[in-house]
Design a protein around this motif. Structure first.
Motif, PDB file in Angstrom:
ATOM      1  N   SER A  25       1.161  -1.488  -0.264  1.00  0.00           N
ATOM      2  CA  SER A  25       0.388   0.373  -0.302  1.00  0.00           C
ATOM      3  C   SER A  25       1.042   1.212  -0.360  1.00  0.00           C
ATOM      4  O   SER A  25       0.720   1.863  -0.733  1.00  0.00           O
TER       5      SER A  25
ATOM      6  N   ASN B 280       2.450   1.602  -3.152  1.00  0.00           N
ATOM      7  CA  ASN B 280       1.089   2.004  -4.517  1.00  0.00           C
ATOM      8  C   ASN B 280       1.346   3.664  -3.860  1.00  0.00           C
ATOM      9  O   ASN B 280       0.702   4.263  -4.987  1.00  0.00           O
ATOM     10  N   TRP B 281       1.499   3.933  -2.393  1.00  0.00           N
ATOM     11  CA  TRP B 281       0.984   5.318  -2.887  1.00  0.00           C
ATOM     12  C   TRP B 281       2.225   6.501  -3.099  1.00  0.00           C
ATOM     13  O   TRP B 281       1.750   7.967  -3.612  1.00  0.00           O
TER      14      TRP B 281
ATOM     15  N   TYR C  81       1.943   6.709  -6.484  1.00  0.00           N
ATOM     16  CA  TYR C  81       0.312   7.688  -7.273  1.00  0.00           C
ATOM     17  C   TYR C  81       1.239   9.079  -6.807  1.00  0.00           C
ATOM     18  O   TYR C  81       1.191   9.604  -7.805  1.00  0.00           O
TER      19      TYR C  81
ATOM     20  N   HIS D 212      -5.291   3.376  -0.599  1.00  0.00           N
ATOM     21  CA  HIS D 212      -3.794   2.774  -1.407  1.00  0.00           C
ATOM     22  C   HIS D 212      -3.389   1.859  -0.799  1.00  0.00           C
ATOM     23  O   HIS D 212      -2.470   0.505  -0.285  1.00  0.00           O
TER      24      HIS D 212
END
Length: 119
Positions: free
Chosen positions: A12, A15-16, A19, A104
């Protein structure tokens, strides 16, 4: 969101950071994207006025990185705990809550464990 920081939380966080525009290809010895996190914390989006200098890009989850991340979490409305500058369960929970709020926090397909981001 349980206050532990294992494969789901690491995925997570990666992913964050991706992003937000920070590559997580380079991992530290624990399998964490610490350098990407440090670059994010030094960016204008997360700059910490209270710190007198940038977080070093050491790739180590050092005290200065922890302090900067806690300050970012507090500014984002999260509660990191009563022990300032100590990365513990409340700080981990605050990061997980932020990741979930930002969309996320996702399940890891294989459920395999990864190293914990501990004190």
């Amino acid at each position: 969101v349980d206050g532990t920081f294992e494969s789901l939380s690491v995925t997570s966080m990666r992913n964050w950071l991706e992003y937000e525009g920070f590559s997580t290809r380079e991992l530290d010895t624990l399998g964490l994207p610490t350098k990407a996190l440090q670059r994010f914390l030094n960016s204008a989006r997360a700059s910490v006025v209270e710190l007198r200098s940038d977080v070093p890009w050491s790739g180590s989850f050092c005290q200065m990185t922890q302090i900067a991340l806690q300050a970012y979490l507090i500014r984002s409305g999260e509660i990191v705990g009563i022990h300032e500058h100590e990365w513990g369960p409340q700080s981990r929970h605050a990061l997980q809550t932020l990741l979930a709020r930002e969309g996320h926090f996702e399940e890891v397909p294989d459920g395999s464990p990864s190293p914990a981001l501990d004190d």
